[in-house]
Design an enzyme around this catalytic site. Structure first.
Site, PDB file in Angstrom:
ATOM      1  N   ASN A  10       0.868  -1.174   0.000  1.00  0.00           N
ATOM      2  CA  ASN A  10       0.000   0.000   0.000  1.00  0.00           C
ATOM      3  C   ASN A  10       0.902   1.220   0.000  1.00  0.00           C
ATOM      4  O   ASN A  10       1.453   1.602   1.030  1.00  0.00           O
ATOM      5  CB  ASN A  10      -0.914  -0.019   1.232  1.00  0.00           C
ATOM      6  CG  ASN A  10      -1.894   1.146   1.250  1.00  0.00           C
ATOM      7  OD1 ASN A  10      -1.597   2.233   0.773  1.00  0.00           O
ATOM      8  ND2 ASN A  10      -3.056   0.918   1.822  1.00  0.00           N
ATOM      9  N   LYS A  13       0.277   3.988   2.474  1.00  0.00           N
ATOM     10  CA  LYS A  13       0.655   3.613   3.839  1.00  0.00           C
ATOM     11  C   LYS A  13       2.173   3.675   3.999  1.00  0.00           C
ATOM     12  O   LYS A  13       2.688   4.162   5.005  1.00  0.00           O
ATOM     13  CB  LYS A  13       0.148   2.211   4.160  1.00  0.00           C
ATOM     14  CG  LYS A  13       0.453   1.749   5.580  1.00  0.00           C
ATOM     15  CD  LYS A  13      -0.016   0.321   5.818  1.00  0.00           C
ATOM     16  CE  LYS A  13      -1.511   0.202   5.832  1.00  0.00           C
ATOM     17  NZ  LYS A  13      -1.958  -1.152   6.225  1.00  0.00           N
ATOM     18  N   ASP A  70      -0.730  -3.762  10.804  1.00  0.00           N
ATOM     19  CA  ASP A  70      -2.119  -3.960  10.406  1.00  0.00           C
ATOM     20  C   ASP A  70      -2.915  -2.904  11.137  1.00  0.00           C
ATOM     21  O   ASP A  70      -2.669  -2.640  12.323  1.00  0.00           O
ATOM     22  CB  ASP A  70      -2.619  -5.364  10.757  1.00  0.00           C
ATOM     23  CG  ASP A  70      -3.939  -5.661  10.048  1.00  0.00           C
ATOM     24  OD1 ASP A  70      -4.098  -5.223   8.893  1.00  0.00           O
ATOM     25  OD2 ASP A  70      -4.817  -6.328  10.643  1.00  0.00           O
ATOM     26  N   SER A  71      -3.801  -2.279  10.437  1.00  0.00           N
ATOM     27  CA  SER A  71      -4.535  -1.181  11.035  1.00  0.00           C
ATOM     28  C   SER A  71      -5.947  -1.138  10.501  1.00  0.00           C
ATOM     29  O   SER A  71      -6.259  -1.724   9.460  1.00  0.00           O
ATOM     30  CB  SER A  71      -3.813   0.147  10.763  1.00  0.00           C
ATOM     31  OG  SER A  71      -3.646   0.349   9.367  1.00  0.00           O
ATOM     32  N   PHE A 154      -6.091   8.662   3.329  1.00  0.00           N
ATOM     33  CA  PHE A 154      -6.678   7.531   2.612  1.00  0.00           C
ATOM     34  C   PHE A 154      -7.579   6.783   3.567  1.00  0.00           C
ATOM     35  O   PHE A 154      -7.754   7.157   4.728  1.00  0.00           O
ATOM     36  CB  PHE A 154      -5.587   6.618   2.037  1.00  0.00           C
ATOM     37  CG  PHE A 154      -4.673   6.005   3.086  1.00  0.00           C
ATOM     38  CD1 PHE A 154      -4.880   4.718   3.556  1.00  0.00           C
ATOM     39  CD2 PHE A 154      -3.586   6.709   3.594  1.00  0.00           C
ATOM     40  CE1 PHE A 154      -4.038   4.154   4.504  1.00  0.00           C
ATOM     41  CE2 PHE A 154      -2.734   6.156   4.544  1.00  0.00           C
ATOM     42  CZ  PHE A 154      -2.972   4.870   5.007  1.00  0.00           C
ATOM     43  N   GLY A 155      -8.176   5.696   3.090  1.00  0.00           N
ATOM     44  CA  GLY A 155      -9.038   4.885   3.945  1.00  0.00           C
ATOM     45  C   GLY A 155     -10.238   5.664   4.443  1.00  0.00           C
ATOM     46  O   GLY A 155     -10.961   6.317   3.676  1.00  0.00           O
ATOM     47  N   TYR A 156     -10.444   5.649   5.748  1.00  0.00           N
ATOM     48  CA  TYR A 156     -11.602   6.303   6.367  1.00  0.00           C
ATOM     49  C   TYR A 156     -11.304   7.734   6.830  1.00  0.00           C
ATOM     50  O   TYR A 156     -12.124   8.338   7.520  1.00  0.00           O
ATOM     51  CB  TYR A 156     -12.091   5.465   7.555  1.00  0.00           C
ATOM     52  CG  TYR A 156     -12.591   4.099   7.152  1.00  0.00           C
ATOM     53  CD1 TYR A 156     -13.923   3.909   6.785  1.00  0.00           C
ATOM     54  CD2 TYR A 156     -11.739   3.002   7.125  1.00  0.00           C
ATOM     55  CE1 TYR A 156     -14.383   2.656   6.398  1.00  0.00           C
ATOM     56  CE2 TYR A 156     -12.186   1.746   6.744  1.00  0.00           C
ATOM     57  CZ  TYR A 156     -13.512   1.579   6.377  1.00  0.00           C
ATOM     58  OH  TYR A 156     -13.964   0.341   5.990  1.00  0.00           O
ATOM     59  N   ARG A 183      -0.918   5.438  13.848  1.00  0.00           N
ATOM     60  CA  ARG A 183       0.310   4.854  13.291  1.00  0.00           C
ATOM     61  C   ARG A 183       1.535   5.548  13.877  1.00  0.00           C
ATOM     62  O   ARG A 183       2.555   4.911  14.146  1.00  0.00           O
ATOM     63  CB  ARG A 183       0.279   4.963  11.767  1.00  0.00           C
ATOM     64  CG  ARG A 183       1.375   4.154  11.074  1.00  0.00           C
ATOM     65  CD  ARG A 183       1.093   3.966   9.592  1.00  0.00           C
ATOM     66  NE  ARG A 183      -0.047   3.088   9.383  1.00  0.00           N
ATOM     67  CZ  ARG A 183      -1.220   3.479   8.885  1.00  0.00           C
ATOM     68  NH1 ARG A 183      -1.414   4.737   8.555  1.00  0.00           N
ATOM     69  NH2 ARG A 183      -2.196   2.612   8.720  1.00  0.00           N
TER      70      ARG A 183
END
Length: 206
Positions: A10, A13, A70-71, A154-156, A183
């Site tokens: 990713n 990330k 992992d998140s 990114f993501g949420y 993170r």
């Protein structure tokens, strides 16, 4: 310098991890720097299980120190979901926008004072022989908005409200988010683990 493989494909990330690690004694490489790295199936029931599995697999494959994370997002009103399924909440082949849309729909009737959530990140570090050096965990609590906003992250991030600034994570400049995020917290602890490893001292879980 401590050579370290960041076990992720990713790129967003990886960029965030490298930004957080900037200025440290850690020289990070990514899987794109090492063609042929194996795909590791994230089938664990916890963030810890997935992070350890990835770190060990990449360390054994490469013969180098490896860091994997992992998140995900854990929403109070959904009993901790989407959790480890955050990246594929709307389906295996969906994207960030679809995941956010499904989350907002799931919380449509949830009142504002019940929309608490936490971003969670677990980092695992494995030695070249596959031994788990240690794990670290970071959390950042906030609220889920009623719509998506912002162009960063990114993501949420577009639907997660930072209670300190009142802004969505996606509205915070990367250098701001990288100082406070889940993170960042996990990486700060991981830095202590790496320092202990470099000195030949036991680390453990932080």
């Amino acid at each position: 310098m401590i050579p370290l493989i960041v076990a992720s494909r990713n790129q967003k990330k990886v960029d965030e991890l490298q930004a957080i690690l900037a200025g440290t004694s850690i020289k990070a490489m990514t899987l794109t720097d090492l063609p042929g790295a194996p795909d590791v199936i994230e089938d664990g029931s916890t963030f810890e299980e997935n992070a350890v599995k990835k770190a060990v697999a990449i360390a054994l494959w490469s013969g180098k120190l490896a860091l994997a994370d992992d998140s995900g997002l854990c929403v109070d009103a959904l009993d901790g979901a989407p959790g480890v399924y955050s990246a594929r909440f709307a389906g295996k082949n969906q994207d960030d926008a679809k995941n956010c849309e499904k989350l907002l729909n799931a919380l449509d009737n949830v009142p504002d004072n019940k929309r608490g959530a936490a971003f969670v990140c677990v980092i695992a570090i494995a030695a070249p022989d596959g031994r788990v050096v240690g794990t670290s965990r970071g959390e950042y609590r906030g609220l889920i908005a009623r719509d998506a906003k912002g162009g960063w992250g990114f993501g949420y991030d577009p639907v997660f409200i930072d209670p300190q600034s009142g802004k969505r994570f996606a509205e915070l400049a990367p250098e701001v988010k990288n100082r406070i995020s889940h993170r960042a917290k996990a990486l700060g602890k991981a830095g202590d683990i790496l320092a202990a490893y470099a000195l030949g001292l036991p680390a453990g879980n932080l």
